[in-house]
Write a protein that holds these residues in place. Sequence first.
Motif, PDB file in Angstrom:
ATOM      1  N   LEU A  27      43.328  33.443  30.415  1.00 28.66           N
ATOM      2  CA  LEU A  27      42.075  32.715  30.574  1.00 28.66           C
ATOM      3  C   LEU A  27      40.897  33.656  30.744  1.00 28.66           C
ATOM      4  O   LEU A  27      41.038  34.765  31.260  1.00 28.66           O
ATOM      5  N   GLN A  28      39.730  33.177  30.355  1.00 26.52           N
ATOM      6  CA  GLN A  28      38.474  33.839  30.676  1.00 26.52           C
ATOM      7  C   GLN A  28      37.584  32.862  31.433  1.00 26.52           C
ATOM      8  O   GLN A  28      37.350  31.734  30.975  1.00 26.52           O
ATOM      9  N   ILE A  29      37.092  33.299  32.600  1.00 20.36           N
ATOM     10  CA  ILE A  29      36.009  32.589  33.270  1.00 20.36           C
ATOM     11  C   ILE A  29      34.884  33.599  33.481  1.00 20.36           C
ATOM     12  O   ILE A  29      35.089  34.812  33.398  1.00 20.36           O
ATOM     13  N   SER A  30      33.689  33.094  33.754  1.00 19.50           N
ATOM     14  CA  SER A  30      32.561  34.013  33.827  1.00 19.50           C
ATOM     15  C   SER A  30      31.415  33.415  34.625  1.00 19.50           C
ATOM     16  O   SER A  30      31.291  32.188  34.750  1.00 19.50           O
ATOM     17  N   MET A  71      44.224  35.732  34.444  1.00 16.86           N
ATOM     18  CA  MET A  71      42.849  35.337  34.200  1.00 16.86           C
ATOM     19  C   MET A  71      41.955  36.577  34.206  1.00 16.86           C
ATOM     20  O   MET A  71      42.189  37.517  34.958  1.00 16.86           O
ATOM     21  N   ILE A  72      40.925  36.545  33.368  1.00 17.14           N
ATOM     22  CA  ILE A  72      39.896  37.585  33.327  1.00 17.14           C
ATOM     23  C   ILE A  72      38.577  36.953  33.759  1.00 17.14           C
ATOM     24  O   ILE A  72      38.219  35.870  33.280  1.00 17.14           O
ATOM     25  N   HIS A  73      37.878  37.621  34.673  1.00 20.60           N
ATOM     26  CA  HIS A  73      36.533  37.183  35.056  1.00 20.60           C
ATOM     27  C   HIS A  73      35.551  38.217  34.527  1.00 20.60           C
ATOM     28  O   HIS A  73      35.599  39.376  34.920  1.00 20.60           O
ATOM     29  N   LEU A  78      46.696  32.797  40.009  1.00 20.79           N
ATOM     30  CA  LEU A  78      46.881  33.647  38.839  1.00 20.79           C
ATOM     31  C   LEU A  78      46.373  35.048  39.159  1.00 20.79           C
ATOM     32  O   LEU A  78      45.347  35.200  39.834  1.00 20.79           O
ATOM     33  N   GLU A  79      47.070  36.055  38.672  1.00 17.52           N
ATOM     34  CA  GLU A  79      46.525  37.404  38.759  1.00 17.52           C
ATOM     35  C   GLU A  79      45.206  37.429  37.993  1.00 17.52           C
ATOM     36  O   GLU A  79      45.109  36.897  36.885  1.00 17.52           O
ATOM     37  N   THR A  80      44.179  38.015  38.595  1.00 19.83           N
ATOM     38  CA  THR A  80      42.853  37.990  37.987  1.00 19.83           C
ATOM     39  C   THR A  80      42.304  39.403  37.862  1.00 19.83           C
ATOM     40  O   THR A  80      42.354  40.190  38.810  1.00 19.83           O
ATOM     41  N   PHE A  81      41.796  39.712  36.678  1.00 25.70           N
ATOM     42  CA  PHE A  81      41.197  41.011  36.385  1.00 25.70           C
ATOM     43  C   PHE A  81      39.686  40.828  36.253  1.00 25.70           C
ATOM     44  O   PHE A  81      39.232  39.878  35.607  1.00 25.70           O
ATOM     45  N   TYR A  82      38.936  41.743  36.847  1.00 28.10           N
ATOM     46  CA  TYR A  82      37.486  41.595  36.927  1.00 28.10           C
ATOM     47  C   TYR A  82      36.765  42.761  36.270  1.00 28.10           C
ATOM     48  O   TYR A  82      37.260  43.892  36.241  1.00 28.10           O
ATOM     49  N   VAL A  83      35.557  42.489  35.781  1.00 29.94           N
ATOM     50  CA  VAL A  83      34.537  43.504  35.536  1.00 29.94           C
ATOM     51  C   VAL A  83      33.265  42.997  36.202  1.00 29.94           C
ATOM     52  O   VAL A  83      33.063  41.784  36.336  1.00 29.94           O
ATOM     53  N   PRO A  84      32.385  43.894  36.651  1.00 30.46           N
ATOM     54  CA  PRO A  84      31.196  43.436  37.359  1.00 30.46           C
ATOM     55  C   PRO A  84      30.086  42.977  36.420  1.00 30.46           C
ATOM     56  O   PRO A  84      29.934  43.482  35.303  1.00 30.46           O
ATOM     57  N   GLY A  85      29.312  42.013  36.914  1.00 28.30           N
ATOM     58  CA  GLY A  85      28.019  41.715  36.314  1.00 28.30           C
ATOM     59  C   GLY A  85      26.935  42.399  37.119  1.00 28.30           C
ATOM     60  O   GLY A  85      27.190  42.953  38.199  1.00 28.30           O
ATOM     61  N   VAL A  94      35.523  26.900  30.873  1.00 30.27           N
ATOM     62  CA  VAL A  94      36.427  28.048  30.842  1.00 30.27           C
ATOM     63  C   VAL A  94      36.935  28.214  29.415  1.00 30.27           C
ATOM     64  O   VAL A  94      36.762  27.332  28.571  1.00 30.27           O
ATOM     65  N   ALA A  95      37.555  29.346  29.147  1.00 33.46           N
ATOM     66  CA  ALA A  95      38.147  29.600  27.830  1.00 33.46           C
ATOM     67  C   ALA A  95      39.580  30.061  28.004  1.00 33.46           C
ATOM     68  O   ALA A  95      39.881  30.832  28.918  1.00 33.46           O
ATOM     69  N   SER A  96      40.460  29.597  27.145  1.00 31.49           N
ATOM     70  CA  SER A  96      41.821  30.118  27.106  1.00 31.49           C
ATOM     71  C   SER A  96      42.037  30.812  25.775  1.00 31.49           C
ATOM     72  O   SER A  96      41.551  30.373  24.735  1.00 31.49           O
ATOM     73  N   ILE A  97      42.738  31.935  25.828  1.00 33.55           N
ATOM     74  CA  ILE A  97      42.962  32.775  24.649  1.00 33.55           C
ATOM     75  C   ILE A  97      44.463  32.920  24.458  1.00 33.55           C
ATOM     76  O   ILE A  97      45.178  33.282  25.384  1.00 33.55           O
ATOM     77  N   ASN A  98      44.934  32.612  23.273  1.00 34.64           N
ATOM     78  CA  ASN A  98      46.367  32.569  22.988  1.00 34.64           C
ATOM     79  C   ASN A  98      46.720  33.568  21.893  1.00 34.64           C
ATOM     80  O   ASN A  98      46.045  33.647  20.872  1.00 34.64           O
TER      81      ASN A  98
END
Length: 311
Positions: free
Chosen positions: A54-57, A92-94, A119-126, A290-294
């Motif tokens: 998943l991607q959330i933002s 999930m990616i944020h 869910l394990e979540t991976f982040y990058v900063p805004g 949200v977006a899901s990527i498959n």
Amino acid sequence: MSRDEEDGVSRRGALECMLWAGTGVLWTVSGGVPRSSMLGISEANAAASGFTFLQISDSHIGFNKPANPNVLATLDEAIVKIGALPQKPAFMIHTGDITHLSKPAEFDDAAQAIGKAKLETFYVPGEHDIIDENRGKMYLDRYGKNAKGAGWYSFDSNGVHFIGLVNVVDLKGGGLGTLGDEQLAWLENDLKAKSASAPIVVFAHIPLWTVYPQWGWGTEDGARALDYVKGFGSVTVLNGHIHQVMQKVEGNVTFHTARSTAFPQPAPGTAPSPGPMKVADDKLRGLLGVASINFKPGDQRLAIIDTPLQG
């Protein structure tokens, strides 16, 4: 109408055609050439199988202005939406702007809400995540302990190589993002050991492609990063920042920007400036999501499914 006005109208028209609200977009990658078809949400969700993340933002926890006085509530709704997906995502990616003002309580509230997804979540900063007194130390203490520099890193999952980049530390004129020489050198080296057939996913907050430079919606040295990944057969670039869905394909690279879970922003060139956009209360949740990527590794099948909170 002047030439500049004509260019502006045609530019806006082209960009508005890229905004797909309330639909799923199925990308099939064959021989490195993506092809798309429009799907309804139920059809798109039913089509998803294999490895999904998943991607959330742009949660902007701490924002409380009229565009959305309760961003924590809409983040909670996004997490509920995630829980209702027919297939449990791998993680999930944020893609940044977790908080609005980089305050400890904002990070705490975001962590509590996102943690409900389990869910394990991976982040990058805004850019909103690094405005504390120590210019991002609070973010790095929470999310960047194993990262390089200002928070960039990579990892592998299910045969896909993921790269989290940081382009918000040294904003350029008009707010354009920048990666910098150190991070670009790291990226080049990170990719050297990867097979050209490996699917690559790059994620960062500000779009790596130039969406609308007049509003800072692009990355000044993004083309250098993209040059490093263009030799791979399947590349997906995920960004946030602009609070709306846009997609385009250049060769074997698919670009996707995500909705916010907090508030929408105007389409490029349709307002005097970017920023939180107030819409009717009954329209707000249709513009968040949200977006899901498959991925199906065997046939390089890629599906990006954008799901609004309402609709």
